[in-house]
Design a protein around this motif. Structure first.
Motif, PDB file in Angstrom:
ATOM      1  N   LYS A  74     133.483 -39.211  -0.310  1.00  0.00           N
ATOM      2  CA  LYS A  74     132.311 -38.987  -1.163  1.00  0.00           C
ATOM      3  C   LYS A  74     132.337 -39.920  -2.370  1.00  0.00           C
ATOM      4  O   LYS A  74     131.299 -40.441  -2.775  1.00  0.00           O
ATOM      5  CB  LYS A  74     132.252 -37.528  -1.612  1.00  0.00           C
ATOM      6  N   LYS A  75     133.526 -40.110  -2.927  1.00  0.00           N
ATOM      7  CA  LYS A  75     133.656 -41.005  -4.081  1.00  0.00           C
ATOM      8  C   LYS A  75     133.259 -42.425  -3.686  1.00  0.00           C
ATOM      9  O   LYS A  75     132.498 -43.087  -4.398  1.00  0.00           O
ATOM     10  CB  LYS A  75     135.100 -40.980  -4.593  1.00  0.00           C
ATOM     11  N   LEU A  76     133.770 -42.886  -2.538  1.00  0.00           N
ATOM     12  CA  LEU A  76     133.428 -44.232  -2.070  1.00  0.00           C
ATOM     13  C   LEU A  76     131.938 -44.347  -1.769  1.00  0.00           C
ATOM     14  O   LEU A  76     131.315 -45.374  -2.057  1.00  0.00           O
ATOM     15  CB  LEU A  76     134.253 -44.593  -0.831  1.00  0.00           C
ATOM     16  N   SER A  77     131.379 -43.288  -1.215  1.00  0.00           N
ATOM     17  CA  SER A  77     129.948 -43.290  -0.914  1.00  0.00           C
ATOM     18  C   SER A  77     129.130 -43.391  -2.201  1.00  0.00           C
ATOM     19  O   SER A  77     128.164 -44.159  -2.276  1.00  0.00           O
ATOM     20  CB  SER A  77     129.584 -42.018  -0.144  1.00  0.00           C
ATOM     21  N   LEU A  78     129.534 -42.616  -3.209  1.00  0.00           N
ATOM     22  CA  LEU A  78     128.839 -42.691  -4.499  1.00  0.00           C
ATOM     23  C   LEU A  78     129.013 -44.060  -5.140  1.00  0.00           C
ATOM     24  O   LEU A  78     128.059 -44.626  -5.684  1.00  0.00           O
ATOM     25  CB  LEU A  78     129.369 -41.614  -5.453  1.00  0.00           C
ATOM     26  N   GLU A  81     126.790 -46.412  -3.447  1.00  0.00           N
ATOM     27  CA  GLU A  81     125.402 -46.168  -3.855  1.00  0.00           C
ATOM     28  C   GLU A  81     125.118 -46.811  -5.218  1.00  0.00           C
ATOM     29  O   GLU A  81     124.100 -47.484  -5.397  1.00  0.00           O
ATOM     30  CB  GLU A  81     125.139 -44.661  -3.920  1.00  0.00           C
ATOM     31  N   TYR A  82     126.033 -46.624  -6.170  1.00  0.00           N
ATOM     32  CA  TYR A  82     125.835 -47.199  -7.506  1.00  0.00           C
ATOM     33  C   TYR A  82     125.901 -48.726  -7.475  1.00  0.00           C
ATOM     34  O   TYR A  82     125.113 -49.398  -8.142  1.00  0.00           O
ATOM     35  CB  TYR A  82     126.855 -46.636  -8.503  1.00  0.00           C
ATOM     36  N   ILE A  83     126.828 -49.260  -6.702  1.00  0.00           N
ATOM     37  CA  ILE A  83     126.931 -50.720  -6.591  1.00  0.00           C
ATOM     38  C   ILE A  83     125.646 -51.285  -5.988  1.00  0.00           C
ATOM     39  O   ILE A  83     125.110 -52.284  -6.474  1.00  0.00           O
ATOM     40  CB  ILE A  83     128.174 -51.119  -5.756  1.00  0.00           C
ATOM     41  N   SER A 190     133.172 -56.280  -6.496  1.00  0.00           N
ATOM     42  CA  SER A 190     134.427 -55.982  -7.203  1.00  0.00           C
ATOM     43  C   SER A 190     134.196 -55.884  -8.706  1.00  0.00           C
ATOM     44  O   SER A 190     134.687 -54.959  -9.360  1.00  0.00           O
ATOM     45  CB  SER A 190     135.470 -57.062  -6.926  1.00  0.00           C
ATOM     46  N   LYS A 191     133.439 -56.845  -9.240  1.00  0.00           N
ATOM     47  CA  LYS A 191     133.185 -56.837 -10.684  1.00  0.00           C
ATOM     48  C   LYS A 191     132.346 -55.625 -11.089  1.00  0.00           C
ATOM     49  O   LYS A 191     132.623 -54.990 -12.106  1.00  0.00           O
ATOM     50  CB  LYS A 191     132.496 -58.132 -11.113  1.00  0.00           C
ATOM     51  N   ILE A 192     131.343 -55.326 -10.287  1.00  0.00           N
ATOM     52  CA  ILE A 192     130.494 -54.164 -10.592  1.00  0.00           C
ATOM     53  C   ILE A 192     131.330 -52.890 -10.540  1.00  0.00           C
ATOM     54  O   ILE A 192     131.242 -52.035 -11.428  1.00  0.00           O
ATOM     55  CB  ILE A 192     129.300 -54.083  -9.613  1.00  0.00           C
ATOM     56  N   ALA A 193     132.159 -52.769  -9.508  1.00  0.00           N
ATOM     57  CA  ALA A 193     133.012 -51.580  -9.374  1.00  0.00           C
ATOM     58  C   ALA A 193     133.958 -51.466 -10.564  1.00  0.00           C
ATOM     59  O   ALA A 193     134.165 -50.375 -11.103  1.00  0.00           O
ATOM     60  CB  ALA A 193     133.800 -51.640  -8.069  1.00  0.00           C
TER      61      ALA A 193
END
Length: 198
Positions: A74-78, A81-83, A190-193
């Motif tokens: 779920k964390k990766l999915s979120l 989604e944000y990225i 990567s930078k956005i994350a």
């Protein structure tokens, strides 16, 4: 009492003693068997309890691991989604740059392509808006780029940026926003994350 009665009484007494002895031994053996059975039962009960505790612990660990995986998913999915939202916003902002900002960007993309192609005659393809901007400011662009012949190519579907090719069309550099974002996607992600999630 006569001798036969004494013998019979003695036999009866001995028989009763033997019966008593046999019964006592049988009781002792029965107690021993019961005690062994009780111990085996306790041992079996302890084994069953240990097995149940082990199974319960394994089930607990499985449930925890499953929950952790679900949380991670779920964390990766979120995060994804944000990225994706950020990338869409970047795309939107790129397509809405002011004319002066956009011209600066186009000049930078043209310079980069010229350096890569190492030629003095180019054909430029882009969307109609960009081609119109280049056409309307061609002299300014030529001054910035140096002694370069620029031919306006055909319009293409893009949100912005340029495709620059040699006049003969043998070499080209795709500096459209979409192509550049695709080339830099993993780095951008990567930078956005890192910015969003630390």
């Amino acid at each position: 009492m006569n001798g036969a009665q004494v013998i019979i009484q003695e036999i009866n007494r001995e028989a009763e003693q033997k019966i008593k002895y046999i019964l006592d031994e049988a009781r002792k053996e029965a107690e021993k068997i019961k005690e062994e059975a009780r111990k085996r039962g306790e041992s079996r009960a302890e084994w069953i309890l240990r097995k149940a505790k082990t199974q319960a612990e394994l089930e607990k660990q499985r449930i925890i691991a499953t929950a952790r995986l679900e949380v991670r998913r779920k964390k990766l999915s979120l995060q994804e989604e944000y990225i994706s939202r950020v990338l869409k916003e970047v795309t939107s902002r790129l397509s809405n740059l002011s004319e002066d900002e956009y011209l600066e960007t186009v000049l930078a993309l043209l310079k980069e392509a010229l350096k890569e192609l190492d030629v003095k005659e180019i054909r430029v393809h882009s969307n109609e808006k960009t081609l119109a901007l280049i056409s309307s400011r061609i002299e300014e662009i030529r001054r910035e780029l140096g002694d370069v012949s620029i031919e306006i190519g055909s319009p293409i579907q893009t949100i912005g940026g340029v495709i620059v090719e040699t006049k003969d069309g043998n070499m080209r550099v795709d500096n459209t926003f979409e192509a550049r974002m695709a080339r830099l996607e993993s780095e951008l992600r990567s930078k956005i994350a890192e910015i969003l999630f630390g």
